[in-house]
Each structure stands twice: as C-alpha cells, then as structure tokens.
Scaffold this active site. Structure first.
Site, PDB file in Angstrom:
ATOM      1  N   GLU A 127     -49.712  13.821 -17.333  1.00  0.00           N
ATOM      2  CA  GLU A 127     -49.765  13.910 -15.862  1.00  0.00           C
ATOM      3  C   GLU A 127     -50.334  15.259 -15.434  1.00  0.00           C
ATOM      4  O   GLU A 127     -51.150  15.347 -14.514  1.00  0.00           O
ATOM      5  CB  GLU A 127     -48.368  13.722 -15.280  1.00  0.00           C
ATOM      6  N   THR A 150     -47.510   7.888 -13.435  1.00  0.00           N
ATOM      7  CA  THR A 150     -46.535   7.084 -14.184  1.00  0.00           C
ATOM      8  C   THR A 150     -45.232   6.999 -13.393  1.00  0.00           C
ATOM      9  O   THR A 150     -44.851   7.977 -12.728  1.00  0.00           O
ATOM     10  CB  THR A 150     -46.249   7.767 -15.544  1.00  0.00           C
ATOM     11  N   LYS A 208     -36.722  12.476  -2.338  1.00  0.00           N
ATOM     12  CA  LYS A 208     -37.285  13.462  -3.276  1.00  0.00           C
ATOM     13  C   LYS A 208     -37.563  14.819  -2.617  1.00  0.00           C
ATOM     14  O   LYS A 208     -37.937  15.769  -3.282  1.00  0.00           O
ATOM     15  CB  LYS A 208     -38.596  12.934  -3.879  1.00  0.00           C
ATOM     16  N   ASP A 225     -49.883  10.036  -8.012  1.00  0.00           N
ATOM     17  CA  ASP A 225     -48.700  10.021  -8.882  1.00  0.00           C
ATOM     18  C   ASP A 225     -47.440  10.254  -8.042  1.00  0.00           C
ATOM     19  O   ASP A 225     -47.516  10.763  -6.918  1.00  0.00           O
ATOM     20  CB  ASP A 225     -48.835  11.115  -9.958  1.00  0.00           C
ATOM     21  N   GLY A 226     -46.313   9.917  -8.610  1.00  0.00           N
ATOM     22  CA  GLY A 226     -45.019  10.175  -7.987  1.00  0.00           C
ATOM     23  C   GLY A 226     -44.486  11.532  -8.409  1.00  0.00           C
ATOM     24  O   GLY A 226     -45.199  12.340  -9.020  1.00  0.00           O
ATOM     25  N   SER A 276     -41.970   4.385 -11.357  1.00  0.00           N
ATOM     26  CA  SER A 276     -41.731   3.189 -10.548  1.00  0.00           C
ATOM     27  C   SER A 276     -42.538   3.202  -9.246  1.00  0.00           C
ATOM     28  O   SER A 276     -42.939   2.138  -8.755  1.00  0.00           O
ATOM     29  CB  SER A 276     -40.237   3.044 -10.255  1.00  0.00           C
TER      30      SER A 276
END
Ligand code: 5RP
Length: 223
Positions: free
Chosen positions: A105, A30, A123, A83-84, A32
């Site tokens: 997640e 989930t 990040k 995933d991010g 951007s």
C-alpha cells in the site's frame, strides 16, 4: 460489521468512483472499504487500462472482475490510488495496515500522483494512535524490533498467525502517543529489520472521502 457500517462503506466507495477516468490505470488498496469499491467497479471494467494492486487479496478480486492487473514496474504514470485506512487525522495522515497489506500500500501510494482515502466517520481522530500501529518486520528481527519500539514508548504485540504477502510478520504497537507523525515514521523506518511502518505521514492522502449517515464529506489535504 453492522449493516449500517457496510452501507457507509458502500456509499463512500461509490463517491470515489466519480474520480475514475477513461483509459486510466487505477491503484487499488486493500480491505473491506476497497472491497465495497470493487463490488461496484463492474461498469468501469471495460474503460480502465488496468490496475496496480496492493495485495494478493485485491489482485484476486480484480482478476475475477476481468481487470488486467499490471506490475507497477510497467506503469510510468499512476494517476490515482484509492485505499481505506484504519485512522486519519485532520492533516490526512493515516494509520494503515490493519489488513497487513501496508508495505505494498505504501509503495502504490508513493507512486501515485493522487491518493484518495475512503473511510467511514469512525476512522476520524484528532491524534493518531488509538488504533495500534502496524509494523511489518523481517521475521528474524521481530524481537529486536520489538525492543526498539518499546524504547520509543510503545507496547508491540506480535500479530499471531499472520504472514504478510511478502513473507514477513506484523507487530501491532499499542499505547503510542503520536504527536509528531513524520518524526515517528522516520524513527521507526530507521530500525534494522523494519520493512514498513503503517504510518502514512510523509505521504498523506490528498483527498479524504468520509462516509456518514448524512452523506459523503470531502476533505482536501491542508496546504
Ligand atoms: C489494509 C489497510 C486497510 O486500508 C485498513 O485496514 C482499512 O480497512 P477497512 O477498509 O477494512 O476498514 O490498511 O492493510
């Protein structure tokens, strides 16, 4: 989000598509960066058996694309989850939950044989904790959990106006020095009323793809 950041997300998402395989069920995260992946997924749609989604938001996007969204209970073998993350350290341990989807997640990450995390270089941190740590809590236990988190040295702040896909609340815990991520993950998991802590230390990512101006760097989880 700046156009440059959006470009990095598109680039790292494109690199993750290289790991898809014919006939697979794909675990979909989930946020951007994952949305940048979904923006480029169309050519893969006829070749996937389906997807397991980590949020109502991603489910909607997958259905719009025509990807069958499967219940995790129907999937025996989930080969890949993409995933991010909000932060990652060099051991590929993560802080997640900025988008409030941390519980599903974490479930999908736990079920997957391989977890590929896609981030832009902003990040990467040496020590987790600059990003406030999200904790999903049962609403009636919010203040109880907040007091316990304060005892652990954090400064929990209720995320206003947010109800998770599971009907719960989020506390964002500021000022934590996360020197022992596995220990802290276990300690927070033990607090009555906690559904999930957004620390992914016991099950880190297996591969990190980092988008930067120079291209995409691939970092395997250290042995
Ligand atoms: C959602 C998440 C996201 O993976 C995380 O917040 C990163 O989001 P983005 O790709 O938008 O930066 O954990 O709960």
């Amino acid at each position: 989000m700046s156009e440059e950041q959006q470009q990095l997300k598109r680039r790292v998402a494109a690199a993750a598509l290289e790991y898809l395989e014919e006939g697979m069920v794909l675990g979909v995260g989930t946020g951007s960066t994952v949305n940048a992946l979904l923006d480029q997924l169309a050519p893969w749609v006829p070749r996937l058996r389906g997807a397991v989604s980590s949020s109502e938001g991603s489910t909607r996007r997958l259905r719009e694309l025509g990807v069958p969204v499967l219940d995790l209970n129907e999937v025996d073998d989930l080969g890949l989850y993409i995933d991010g993350a909000d932060e990652t350290n060099p051991r590929l341990q993560l802080i997640k939950g900025g988008g409030a989807a941390l519980t599903r997640e974490k479930i999908v990450a736990a079920a997957a044989r391989r977890f590929i995390c896609i981030v832009d270089q902003s990040k990467l941190v040496e020590r987790l904790g600059r990003f406030p740590l999200p904790v999903e809590v049962i609403p009636m236990a919010r203040n109880l959990v907040a007091r316990e988190l304060t005892h652990l040295g954090g400064r929990p702040v209720h995320r206003p106006g947010v109800t998770t896909d599971n009907g719960n609340h989020i506390l964002d815990v500021h000022d934590l020095a996360i020197d022992a991520p596995e220990v802290l993950e276990t300690a927070i998991n033990q607090i009555a009323g906690v559904v999930t802590v957004g620390l992914f230390a016991r099950r880190p990512a297996d591969l990190l793809l980092v988008g930067s101006g120079q291209g995409v760097r691939r970092i395997e989880k250290p042995a």
